[in-house]
Design a protein around this motif. Sequence first.
Motif, PDB file in Angstrom:
ATOM      1  N   MET A  66      26.218  33.239 -18.880  1.00  0.00           N
ATOM      2  CA  MET A  66      27.132  33.405 -19.975  1.00  0.00           C
ATOM      3  C   MET A  66      28.573  33.242 -19.498  1.00  0.00           C
ATOM      4  N   LEU A  67      28.870  33.752 -18.318  1.00  0.00           N
ATOM      5  CA  LEU A  67      30.234  33.679 -17.803  1.00  0.00           C
ATOM      6  C   LEU A  67      30.681  32.239 -17.558  1.00  0.00           C
ATOM      7  N   ARG A  68      29.741  31.377 -17.212  1.00  0.00           N
ATOM      8  CA  ARG A  68      30.073  29.962 -17.014  1.00  0.00           C
ATOM      9  C   ARG A  68      29.902  29.168 -18.298  1.00  0.00           C
ATOM     10  N   PHE A  69      28.906  29.527 -19.090  1.00  0.00           N
ATOM     11  CA  PHE A  69      28.563  28.743 -20.276  1.00  0.00           C
ATOM     12  C   PHE A  69      29.630  28.826 -21.368  1.00  0.00           C
ATOM     13  N   LEU A  70      30.067  30.031 -21.726  1.00  0.00           N
ATOM     14  CA  LEU A  70      31.012  30.164 -22.841  1.00  0.00           C
ATOM     15  C   LEU A  70      32.338  29.450 -22.592  1.00  0.00           C
ATOM     16  N   PRO A  71      32.994  29.596 -21.435  1.00  0.00           N
ATOM     17  CA  PRO A  71      34.229  28.840 -21.231  1.00  0.00           C
ATOM     18  C   PRO A  71      34.023  27.321 -21.354  1.00  0.00           C
ATOM     19  N   ARG A  72      32.856  26.827 -20.887  1.00  0.00           N
ATOM     20  CA  ARG A  72      32.557  25.401 -21.046  1.00  0.00           C
ATOM     21  C   ARG A  72      32.427  25.036 -22.512  1.00  0.00           C
ATOM     22  N   LEU A  73      31.722  25.878 -23.281  1.00  0.00           N
ATOM     23  CA  LEU A  73      31.544  25.660 -24.711  1.00  0.00           C
ATOM     24  C   LEU A  73      32.888  25.652 -25.431  1.00  0.00           C
ATOM     25  N   TRP A  74      33.795  26.494 -24.993  1.00  0.00           N
ATOM     26  CA  TRP A  74      35.124  26.579 -25.599  1.00  0.00           C
ATOM     27  C   TRP A  74      36.019  25.424 -25.192  1.00  0.00           C
ATOM     28  N   GLY A  75      35.603  24.618 -24.207  1.00  0.00           N
ATOM     29  CA  GLY A  75      36.432  23.541 -23.693  1.00  0.00           C
ATOM     30  C   GLY A  75      37.514  24.045 -22.760  1.00  0.00           C
ATOM     31  N   MET A  76      37.281  25.204 -22.147  1.00  0.00           N
ATOM     32  CA  MET A  76      38.281  25.827 -21.275  1.00  0.00           C
ATOM     33  C   MET A  76      37.670  26.243 -19.942  1.00  0.00           C
ATOM     34  N   ASP A  77      36.704  25.453 -19.449  1.00  0.00           N
ATOM     35  CA  ASP A  77      35.993  25.861 -18.236  1.00  0.00           C
ATOM     36  C   ASP A  77      36.873  25.897 -16.996  1.00  0.00           C
ATOM     37  N   ASN A  78      38.014  25.224 -17.008  1.00  0.00           N
ATOM     38  CA  ASN A  78      38.901  25.266 -15.842  1.00  0.00           C
ATOM     39  C   ASN A  78      40.013  26.297 -15.979  1.00  0.00           C
ATOM     40  N   SER A  79      40.144  26.917 -17.167  1.00  0.00           N
ATOM     41  CA  SER A  79      41.274  27.831 -17.353  1.00  0.00           C
ATOM     42  C   SER A  79      40.881  29.253 -17.761  1.00  0.00           C
ATOM     43  N   VAL A  80      39.632  29.485 -18.145  1.00  0.00           N
ATOM     44  CA  VAL A  80      39.184  30.817 -18.543  1.00  0.00           C
ATOM     45  C   VAL A  80      38.238  31.360 -17.479  1.00  0.00           C
ATOM     46  N   VAL A  81      38.465  32.593 -17.071  1.00  0.00           N
ATOM     47  CA  VAL A  81      37.637  33.244 -16.053  1.00  0.00           C
ATOM     48  C   VAL A  81      36.962  34.444 -16.698  1.00  0.00           C
ATOM     49  N   GLY A  82      35.664  34.610 -16.417  1.00  0.00           N
ATOM     50  CA  GLY A  82      34.921  35.744 -16.964  1.00  0.00           C
ATOM     51  C   GLY A  82      34.393  36.640 -15.869  1.00  0.00           C
ATOM     52  N   ARG A  83      34.155  37.895 -16.239  1.00  0.00           N
ATOM     53  CA  ARG A  83      33.551  38.847 -15.300  1.00  0.00           C
ATOM     54  C   ARG A  83      32.742  39.864 -16.093  1.00  0.00           C
TER      55      ARG A  83
END
Length: 170
Positions: free
Chosen positions: A1-18
Amino acid sequence: MLRFLPRLWGMDNSVVGRIVPHSRAQFLFPSREAMDLVIRRGPWSFNEWMIRDIPLRFNTYSVVDYIASTLGDVAKTDFNLDAAANREYVRVCVNWPLAQPLIFHLRFRFGGQSGVPITFRYEKLRNYCFRCRSLCHDVDECEEPEQEYQMHPPGDDMTNEDPIQKMVVA
């Protein structure tokens, strides 16, 4: 989920999840505007449900809203009275706690009919554990004892009487 959602949002290089306590996730956005954009474009994959099998004469907004509210806080109901007779489902968005196992059906009472099974289907469901119905991990990380896999989700066998019954007033 931490990798998938930022990719889905089109922000995989700028959003970090934990992961934070109580089985929650926290995402850090580069700006308030980026976060607001994601919120406006939502809801996202873990919140979309489809409700199926409501008897036609009970397929009204108030009944759909009641059924959806038994699952959790209803964020949006996509109900069109003109299309209700022609569609097999109604789409609703429910805010679902990630730590709670998914529900695939409940039995409701409609007028004189008791125990009518209503099914819930999920759109865009990914990274889901079919063993324990969790959204927090996949089956490879599950700590539940391994059982024989079924072709359908656990608890989706409509031949067994489901102990959960909800009342819908006729």
